[in-house]
Write a protein that holds these residues in place. Structure first.
Motif, mmCIF file in Angstrom:
data_model
loop_
_atom_site.group_PDB
_atom_site.id
_atom_site.type_symbol
_atom_site.label_atom_id
_atom_site.label_comp_id
_atom_site.label_asym_id
_atom_site.label_seq_id
_atom_site.Cartn_x
_atom_site.Cartn_y
_atom_site.Cartn_z
ATOM 1 N N ALA A 207 0.840 -1.197 0.000
ATOM 2 C CA ALA A 207 0.000 0.000 0.000
ATOM 3 C C ALA A 207 0.872 1.241 0.000
ATOM 4 N N MET A 208 0.320 2.327 -0.530
ATOM 5 C CA MET A 208 0.987 3.625 -0.530
ATOM 6 C C MET A 208 -0.034 4.653 -0.068
ATOM 7 N N ASP A 209 0.386 5.624 0.742
ATOM 8 C CA ASP A 209 -0.572 6.610 1.214
ATOM 9 C C ASP A 209 -1.113 7.396 0.025
ATOM 10 N N ALA A 210 -2.350 7.835 0.152
ATOM 11 C CA ALA A 210 -3.078 8.440 -0.963
ATOM 12 C C ALA A 210 -2.359 9.636 -1.588
ATOM 13 N N PRO A 211 -1.846 10.594 -0.794
ATOM 14 C CA PRO A 211 -1.171 11.738 -1.425
ATOM 15 C C PRO A 211 0.034 11.337 -2.267
ATOM 16 N N ALA A 212 0.811 10.371 -1.782
ATOM 17 C CA ALA A 212 1.985 9.928 -2.540
ATOM 18 C C ALA A 212 1.553 9.241 -3.832
ATOM 19 N N TYR A 213 0.528 8.399 -3.750
ATOM 20 C CA TYR A 213 0.039 7.717 -4.950
ATOM 21 C C TYR A 213 -0.484 8.725 -5.973
ATOM 22 N N GLU A 214 -1.267 9.681 -5.523
ATOM 23 C CA GLU A 214 -1.820 10.675 -6.443
ATOM 24 C C GLU A 214 -0.719 11.528 -7.065
ATOM 25 N N ALA A 215 0.346 11.778 -6.319
ATOM 26 C CA ALA A 215 1.467 12.531 -6.876
ATOM 27 C C ALA A 215 2.125 11.763 -8.018
ATOM 28 N N VAL A 216 2.255 10.449 -7.836
ATOM 29 C CA VAL A 216 2.806 9.614 -8.904
ATOM 30 C C VAL A 216 1.891 9.650 -10.121
ATOM 31 N N VAL A 217 0.586 9.493 -9.898
ATOM 32 C CA VAL A 217 -0.371 9.502 -11.005
ATOM 33 C C VAL A 217 -0.343 10.846 -11.734
ATOM 34 N N ASP A 218 -0.219 11.933 -10.991
ATOM 35 C CA ASP A 218 -0.154 13.254 -11.613
ATOM 36 C C ASP A 218 1.076 13.373 -12.512
#
Length: 212
Positions: free
Chosen positions: A155-166
């Motif tokens: 799992a990865m915390d949501a802000p870090a995951y969204e930063a990758v997706v961005d």
């Protein structure tokens, strides 16, 4: 020209213009500058992927374990959980792409070991994003057809995951098509199990699936 004909021509031109704009907007795929394959070795958990036919059988618990070989290549063991609860495994070998010294561009083969030296059947494996601490990585290839978001933990915390997706969205990847990967408590293979699986993969039978 009838009104219907005009509308069909207009729709076709609009679709062509949008496709051309997307092609122009998407920059060429770039790998990261350097990957220390010694640090990259170990188990990575798939957090999300673009749909692909090689993983149709996988419903969760997808991971990839890399083991350095004496010749500089990497042994690969991919595993996932199928709908019936069974664990699917496949073994392969990753080598540096011709002319690459960065460690970020690999060729991966899941053919039987006696065929892995041949150039056919080897897919591009480019590390396009990599955390400085090797906590997460993103793997793709020049055509953006395949994409995997990987992490050292399931799992990865949501802000870090969204930063990758961005970052991926800005790089022209179709992130709206990403499929998240669920994980349970199934343990990843130990180093001894990985070596045993690689040894078992030396037979002539071709593996059934290709994953990461």
């Amino acid at each position: 020209m009838s009104l219907l004909h005009q509308r069909l021509v207009g729709a076709t031109l609009l679709a062509a213009w949008l496709a051309l704009g997307a092609a122009v907007a998407a920059p060429p795929v770039q790998s990261v500058a350097k990957v220390d394959l010694g640090r990259y070795a170990g188990t990575w958990y798939e957090l999300a992927r673009l749909p692909n036919r090689f993983q149709d059988q996988c419903v969760g618990d997808v991971s990839a374990t890399y083991s350095p070989n004496p010749d500089g290549s990497m042994g690969v063991v991919n595993r996932c959980r199928k709908a019936n609860g069974d664990i699917d495994r496949i073994e392969g070998r990753a080598t540096l792409a011709a002319g690459d010294t960065s460690g970020a561009k690999l060729k991966v083969s899941f053919l039987p070991s006696w065929l892995q030296w041949f150039p056919v059947g080897r897919g591009d494996y480019w590390v396009v994003l990599l955390d400085p601490e090797y906590r997460y990585a993103v793997v793709s290839e020049p055509g953006r057809e395949y994409l995997w978001i990987l992490a050292r933990t399931p799992a990865m915390d949501a802000p870090a995951y969204e930063a990758v997706v961005d970052q991926l969205r800005a790089g022209g990847y179709p992130v709206d098509q990403l499929v998240r990967t669920p994980h349970s408590t199934i343990p990843s293979p130990t180093a001894k199990q990985v070596q045993r699986l690689l040894w078992m993969g030396a037979g002539p039978a071709a593996p059934r699936r290709v994953a990461l």
